[in-house]
Write a protein that holds these residues in place. Structure first.
Motif, short mmCIF file in Angstrom:
data_model
loop_
_atom_site.label_atom_id
_atom_site.label_comp_id
_atom_site.label_asym_id
_atom_site.label_seq_id
_atom_site.Cartn_x
_atom_site.Cartn_y
_atom_site.Cartn_z
N SER A 183 70.20 -89.18 -13.99
CA SER A 183 70.07 -89.17 -15.45
C SER A 183 69.65 -87.79 -15.95
O SER A 183 69.55 -87.57 -17.15
CB SER A 183 69.07 -90.23 -15.92
N SER A 184 69.41 -86.87 -15.04
CA SER A 184 69.04 -85.52 -15.43
C SER A 184 70.19 -84.83 -16.16
O SER A 184 71.37 -85.05 -15.84
CB SER A 184 68.70 -84.71 -14.17
N GLY A 185 69.85 -83.98 -17.09
CA GLY A 185 70.88 -83.20 -17.77
C GLY A 185 71.64 -82.31 -16.80
O GLY A 185 72.77 -81.91 -17.08
N ARG A 186 71.03 -82.06 -15.66
CA ARG A 186 71.69 -81.22 -14.67
C ARG A 186 73.03 -81.79 -14.21
O ARG A 186 73.94 -81.06 -13.85
CB ARG A 186 70.77 -81.03 -13.46
N GLU A 187 73.14 -83.10 -14.23
CA GLU A 187 74.40 -83.76 -13.85
C GLU A 187 75.57 -83.23 -14.66
O GLU A 187 76.71 -83.20 -14.19
CB GLU A 187 74.23 -85.28 -14.03
N THR A 188 75.29 -82.79 -15.90
CA THR A 188 76.39 -82.39 -16.78
C THR A 188 77.06 -81.08 -16.33
O THR A 188 78.16 -80.78 -16.78
CB THR A 188 75.90 -82.23 -18.23
N ALA A 189 76.40 -80.32 -15.45
CA ALA A 189 77.06 -79.10 -14.97
C ALA A 189 78.37 -79.46 -14.26
O ALA A 189 79.37 -78.73 -14.38
CB ALA A 189 76.13 -78.33 -14.04
N ALA A 190 78.37 -80.57 -13.54
CA ALA A 190 79.60 -80.99 -12.85
C ALA A 190 80.69 -81.36 -13.86
O ALA A 190 81.88 -81.14 -13.62
CB ALA A 190 79.31 -82.16 -11.91
N ARG A 191 80.28 -81.90 -14.99
CA ARG A 191 81.27 -82.22 -16.04
C ARG A 191 81.88 -80.93 -16.60
O ARG A 191 83.09 -80.87 -16.87
CB ARG A 191 80.61 -82.98 -17.18
N VAL A 192 81.03 -79.94 -16.78
CA VAL A 192 81.53 -78.69 -17.35
C VAL A 192 82.51 -78.03 -16.39
O VAL A 192 83.57 -77.53 -16.80
CB VAL A 192 80.35 -77.74 -17.68
N ALA A 193 82.20 -78.08 -15.09
CA ALA A 193 83.12 -77.50 -14.11
C ALA A 193 84.45 -78.27 -14.12
O ALA A 193 85.53 -77.67 -14.14
CB ALA A 193 82.49 -77.54 -12.72
N GLY A 194 84.36 -79.59 -14.11
CA GLY A 194 85.59 -80.40 -14.15
C GLY A 194 86.37 -80.15 -15.43
O GLY A 194 87.61 -80.08 -15.42
N GLY A 195 85.65 -80.01 -16.54
CA GLY A 195 86.31 -79.76 -17.81
C GLY A 195 87.02 -78.43 -17.83
O GLY A 195 88.07 -78.28 -18.48
N ALA A 196 86.47 -77.44 -17.12
CA ALA A 196 87.14 -76.14 -17.07
C ALA A 196 88.48 -76.25 -16.35
O ALA A 196 89.46 -75.60 -16.72
CB ALA A 196 86.23 -75.12 -16.37
N ILE A 197 88.53 -77.09 -15.32
CA ILE A 197 89.81 -77.31 -14.62
C ILE A 197 90.78 -78.03 -15.55
O ILE A 197 91.96 -77.70 -15.62
CB ILE A 197 89.55 -78.09 -13.31
N ALA A 198 90.27 -79.00 -16.30
CA ALA A 198 91.12 -79.70 -17.27
C ALA A 198 91.68 -78.72 -18.31
O ALA A 198 92.86 -78.80 -18.69
CB ALA A 198 90.33 -80.81 -17.96
N GLN A 199 90.83 -77.79 -18.74
CA GLN A 199 91.30 -76.82 -19.74
C GLN A 199 92.39 -75.91 -19.17
O GLN A 199 93.28 -75.48 -19.90
CB GLN A 199 90.12 -76.00 -20.26
N ALA A 200 92.32 -75.64 -17.86
CA ALA A 200 93.39 -74.84 -17.25
C ALA A 200 94.71 -75.58 -17.32
O ALA A 200 95.77 -74.98 -17.56
CB ALA A 200 93.03 -74.51 -15.80
#
Lengths: 367, 367, 367, 367
Positions: free
Chosen positions: C126-143
Motif C-alpha cells: 500500500s506504500s506509494g512506492r508501489e506506484t514507481a512500477a506503474r510509472v515505468a510500465g506507463g512509459a512503455i505504454a507511451q512508447a
C-alpha cells in the motif's frame, strides 16, 4: 497474457537465455505459507545443466534464485512473490551465425513470422532456459500444496524406446536421486550405453516421463472447459519438446472395452472419503474432476532438435543451406525436463485448489 | 470462468441435459462475418443422436439452434452472438434411480464432492449434451476462419483397436459423409461387425480421432504457456472421454532420433512463404508456434462408461451396490464426438488468430 | 490476478517499500517499438521524492530502472519486458513502532483483516512506492502509443481548494516542468504559501489533477462493461488517494440539460474523419467509445493521511491509543501522483488500442 | 471479453433492443444458494419502463425473465445460470431514419468507427435495454451476498440540480418505493414540477444517485490494481450516462485537510470486530480494502441525449444535418438507472467476496 499461467495462483515469467537473466512473479499465493529461497533452489538444482549425467551439457550455471518480494519474516504475505535468476555463462559467439538461418525442429522460423524480429542468441524465449522460471514458480506452488499434504513426483519410464519396466520393478520414490530420474535402478547401464552410442553418432534421443500427484482432494477441476485433465494437458504440453500427454490409461484407453476401463468403486475405509478403486484407468480424474485417487500422467518428450549431423535447411531469404549445429548440446531433454513437468503439475493443482476454495466456502447453515 | 473458453474469441456455455435447453454466447467475433443459422445447424446435425450409424442411440432430438443476438442483415455486428437449443426429449424417469448412486467411469461422485449437490438427471453439465453448445460455437469460429481460408477436418482412424489404415488408403476428405466419420470406406464392414458384437455383449468401445487444420498461417501461438499445441491440448482434452492428445508424431516422438524427427526445411515455392517440408513430425507446430504447414492432432477416446453389464459401485453413503445401467446408450462416443473435436480446434484457432492480429498490427513504417 | 492491469497490454507489478525493490513485467507489447531505459527513467524522475518542491519529502532515492528482458538491439521483441528498481534508502526504524497500530486513513487495518499478516515497514504494497512500477510500465505504454501519435498530459488544477484558473490562464503544455505540475505559472506563489502554512500546522492537503489524451482514434472502448471511461475510471481510482474520477463534464453533468450537455456535431475538415465539436462535455467518449476528440479526465486526490497532529486510533487488539506519526512525510500526494495518473491512462489506452486492433482487422474484401 | 464482468462471479450478457431479446450467463455462483425467478423479477420490475413516474417513457414491456439453467430443486448447483428476457414491443419504424445519421450525445458514430456496421434500430448494445441483463445478474449476486447478510441500497439525492437534502431529512430505507427512488418524501413535488417544465421545453435532465452497501466484511479488495473502489468505479462508470463516480467524500476530499479527512478509529464494541469510526469520509474503503463500515458511493448521471429540440449533427458522409429526435423518450435516466447501479455494486461485491475466500482459506494450524 501469453506469459502467464493460472487464474488465481498465477505465474508470469520473463527473460531470455542471453539477456540479464530470467525470473517471474507468483501472484495469488495465500498468506501464511512458509517459504524461503532454499526450497526453490532445491528444485532448481535438479534442472541445472550438468545434473543429467551422461545426457547433459557442459554449460554450467549456478542458477541462484533471489526472492525480491512477497515474503516477510519467513512466510508469504499474500502479495506478489517475485524472483530473479541471473544469467552467468553466455557465449553469444556460439550462436551469432544463426541470425540468418532457420533451424529445423526449432522455433526460429515461427518467431520471425510472428514478430518480424528475433533474439537469435540462444533461442530467446524458446530457449530451455525459460523453464527455470517455471521450476521456481512450481516450487512456490508446492509449498502451498504441502499445506494440504498434496505431493507430486515425476520420473522417466522410457528413454530412446527402451522401457525401464523391462529391466526392473518400479521404484518411483527414489527417482529424483537417480541419473535420468529413472523409475528404477536396473535400467541405468542400458540407458548409459544407448546415450554413448547416440552421442557418438551425433544424434539425439527422446523419452517418456510419468508424473504422479498424491493426496489431491476429490472435487478439483471445472466441469466443462477447465476440466482438471484439460488444464494439466495445457500445462504439460506448454513445455517445449512435449508432443503428447496421456491421462491415466491414455492412448490405450482407445483399445479397451467399457467393462475393462471403468474403475469399479468399492466402499471407502473411512466414511466420508471417496470410494476406493483397485484400478486407476481414469488416472484420478473423472468428468474433469479429481476423484481423490492418485493422478497419473505421461508425457512424450521428443528428441532434442540440435543435432551434430548436417541438415537441410533454409535461411531467412528462403534459400537452401546445409546446417551443422555447433556447440555442445544435450543429447536428451530428459532428465532436465522432469522437474519442469513436476512444476507445471504443481502450478496447475495450486490454481485448481484455490479455484475450488471459492466454491465450497458458503458458510454452512446459511445458504 | 469455468464455463468459458478463449481469450479474445470466447465461447461461454450453459445448460444441462434435463433443463430448458443448452446454449452459449460467442463474444469477440469481429464484425462483418457472414453468418446464419443454417451454417450452425449443419454442424449440429453431424453431432445429433442417431447420426452415428450402428454405434448411435435412439434418443432423437432435432437440436434446432436459434440465434438470439449479434447478427444484423446477415452479418456479425461485433457484439455477442448468443444461441439457444431447446431440450425436447427428456425422459427423467430413466435416470431418477441414479440420484443416490455413483456410477463408475462417470463424474457423479466428483460433482457431489465438488458442489455438495448434483442434478442427477442425465449428468447435468457432464452430459454429452453439453457438447452441442461447443459445436454451435465452433461453427461460428469456422465462419471466421473461412475468411482466412483456414479449414479443419476430423475423422476416425481407429475403432476398438481396429485401425482403418490396415483396410484401406486414407481418404479423409469424404469422412464427414461416412458412418463413424471413417477415414476410409473399406474398414466400415469390419467396424460394423465389431460394434454388433460389443453391443450384444453389453459392452462399449473407444477409438482414435484425427484432426487436421489446413492453411493456418505461420506465427499463431504464444511462446511460453499458451503455445498453440498447449491450447489445442487443453481444448481437446476438455471434451469428456478424451484421455490423450498427440501433436504430430505424438507418443512415437519419444522413440525417434533427432535426425529422424526434425522436418528438414526446403525453399518455398513462392518467396515469402514458409519453407516446405517433406515430413510433418512436428504436426505443423514448432516451439508452440504454427509453421504454416498442416496441423495434425490425434485424440484417444475412451469407451463409454455406461455399460449394460453389472458393475460394482457405491452409493452416496459409501455402501457397496451392484449397478446395472438401464436405458439405451451409445456403444461408442465416436462418431458423435468428431464434430465436437473439430469445433474445439476451430475455437482455438479463431482465438489464436485474433491474439496474433494485435501483435503484428503496428502500422508499417511507424515503429 | 490482483497485481495485473490490462487484458492484452498487461502490467504485473511486485515489491514493497522495504524489500529488495520494486518492479514489473509488461506482457503483450508488440514487437518493433523503440525502447530504452532513458525513456522510462525520464518518467520515473518526475515521480521521484523531492521532485515536488515544497510539498515533497526528504527521502531521496535515485529510482534507477533496469530493463531485464524483452529488448534486443534497441527495440521490443514482442516478449515480456521486465524491469527492476532497487530500494536504496530504507529506514525501517522509522516504522517499526507501527507494527501493532492501525493508522487512520491507511490500509493497515484492512491488510491485517485480509491477510492475517502485514509487512508493517512502510506500508508494504500500500506504500506509494508501489506506484514507481506503474510509472515505468506507463512509459512503455507511451512508447507504443507514440507509434500512433497518441499523447497524454497531466497537470494540477486545484490544490487545497485553491483553483489555478482563478489566478492565471490554462497553460497545460508546460505543466510537467512547473512545481506542483501546475496548469499555470501565476498560482505558484499562492500554493507555496498554503503549503508552508499547512506544513507548520502539522496537517496535509489534497487537490485535483486533470488528464488529457490527444489524438486517440475514434472507436476505442467496448460497448458494455469495458467502456473506455469505465476502464479509465478503474485505472485512475486504483491509485491510492484518488477518491473521485470525472469524465468530461463529470459531476457537473448532473446539473446540465440535454440541450446543453450534448456536443453538437459539425462536418469534419477532412472526409472520413470524425465530426468536429465546439464543446467537449462528453470528454471524448460517447457510449463508452472514443470519439476522436480529446479525452478529458479529472481526479480528486485526498490529503495524505500521515499527519503530524495527534490522532485517536486503536491497536491490533482494538484498544484505544493516541497516534502521532513521526518521520518526514509529504504534505500532498501532488505532484508526485501526476505521472502515476498519466501512466495509468497510458496503460489503459495501450490496452484498448490492442483490443481494438483485433476487431477491425478482418482483411478487407474477404468478409 | 468485452461483454463479461467479474473474475470469479462473472456475468456475460448479450442482446440488442430490437433483436429476439436480451439475456446473460452468471458463471461462478457457488452451489446451494436459494434462487428463483421471482427474486430476479422483483429487481427487473423496478427498472421497467413506466416505473419512473413523470420522468418515464410510455414504452411498456413486461420484461419477464426466464431461468434456463443452473438451478435444481430451488437452489443453485454451481453451474452456469443463464436467463433470457424476450423483446416484446419493438417499433423499428421509429428508428429507421437514424440509419444514416449520427446523434449527438449518442454512441452511433463510435459504433460505426469501431465496427464498420451498426444495428441502428434503437442503439443496439448501447441501448438502455442492455441494462436489464445487468439487473437480472445483479439479483443473482444479491442472493449470494444475502448469505453473508450484505445488503445494498440506492436512491436519488439530486435531480436537475435540486438537492433532496434541501427539502427533507434523508430516509433512504424507503427510497425504492418512492417516485424517482428519492431519498426523501418532501422533495417529490419540487422534482415533479421541474420534470413537467423540462418536458414541455423539449429538454432532458440529469441527477445524482447514492449507493450504500452495508455489512460488507473488512478485507475485500486487492491492494494494487483491483482496489475495491477501483472495481466499483469500473462497474458504475460502465453504466451509460454515468459521468463521475465518487467514493466517500469524493470530489470534496480534494479540499479537506488530512486532520479532517482521516476517520479516527475507536475501539469496537465487540473484540475482533473492525474499529468504529464516527465519520466515514473514506466511504468504507481504505487503501482499496473494505474496512467493515458502510460503503458509500455517488454517481453523476448525465441528461438523456435524446431531446425533442432541433440539434446540429452530421450524417455518415459527414454532411451537416439538423436532427430532431422523434418518439417518446424518458426525460431522465433516473430512476430507471437506480436498480442498474445497485446491480453493478452487487456484482462487484459478489466477485470480490469470492476472490477473498480463496485467500483466507488456508486451513488453520497448517501453514
Amino acid at each position: 497474457m501469453s506469459s502467464s499461467f493460472g487464474r488465481l495462483f498465477t505465474l508470469t515469467t520473463f527473460g531470455e537465455s542471453h539477456g540479464a537473466g530470467i525470473g517471474g512473479i507468483v501472484d495469488g499465493c495465500p498468506s501464511g505459507i512458509l517459504l524461503d529461497e532454499a526450497q526453490i533452489q532445491r528444485e532448481l538444482d535438479r534442472r541445472r545443466p550438468g545434473s543429467g549425467g551422461l545426457a547433459g551439457t557442459t554449460r554450467r550455471e549456478s542458477d541462484t534464485v533471489h526472492l525480491l518480494s512477497g515474503i516477510f519474516e519467513g512466510v508469504t504475505t499474500g502479495t506478489p512473490i517475485a524472483f530473479f535468476i541471473a544469467n552467468e555463462n553466455q557465449r553469444s559467439k556460439d550462436y551469432s551465425d544463426l541470425a540468418e538461418l532457420w533451424r529445423p525442429g526449432h522455433a526460429d522460423m515461427g518467431y520471425d513470422k510472428k514478430y518480424g524480429i528475433r533474439d537469435y542468441r540462444g533461442g530467446g524465449r524458446s530457449s530451455g532456459r525459460e523453464t527455470a522460471a517455471r521450476v521456481a514458480g512450481g516450487a512456490i506452488a508446492q509449498a502451498l500444496l504441502a499445506t494440504e499434504s498434496i505431493s507430486i513426483s515425476a520420473c522417466t519410464v522410457e528413454l530412446g524406446g527402451i522401457r525401464a519396466s523391462d529391466y526392473g520393478a518400479d521404484a518411483p520414490e527414489d527417482a529424483a536421486d537417480r541419473p535420468y530420474a529413472a523409475i528404477c535402478e536396473e535400467v541405468l547401464p542400458v540407458w548409459d550405453d544407448l546415450v554413448k552410442e547416440i552421442r557418438s553418432a551425433g544424434d539425439t534421443l527422446g523419452g517418456i516421463v510419468r508424473i504422479e500427484a498424491r493426496n489431491v482432494p476429490a472435487g478439483l477441476g471445472e466441469p466443462v472447459f477447465d476440466k482438471l485433465d484439460a488444464v494439466l494437458a495445457h500445462a504439460l504440453m506448454s513445455v517445449g519438446a512435449v508432443k503428447a500427454v496421456e491421462v491415466g490409461s491414455g492412448m490405450e484407453a482407445a483399445r479397451m472395452h467399457g467393462s475393462e476401463h471403468n474403475d469399479a468403486f468399492f466402499p471407502p475405509e473411512k466414511a466420508g472419503e471417496p470410494p476406493r478403486t483397485t484400478t486407476n484407468h481414469a488416472g484420478g480424474i473423472l468428468g474433469g474432476i479429481s476423484t481423490g485417487g492418485p493422478i497419473i500422467l505421461h508425457c512424450a518428450v521428443k528428441p532434442i532438435p540440435s543435432i551434430a549431423l548436417p541438415q537441410n535447411s533454409v535461411n531467412r531469404q528462403g534459400e537452401a543451406v546445409t546446417l551443422r549445429v555447433g556447440g555442445r548440446h544435450d543429447i536428451c531433454a530428459i532428465p532436465r525436463i522432469v522437474p519442469v513437468l513436476k512444476a507445471m503439475t504443481a502450478l496447475t493443482l495450486a490454481d485448481m485448489l484455490l479455484r475450488q476454495r471459492r466454491m465450497n466456502a458458503v458458510p454452512e447453515g446459511r445458504a
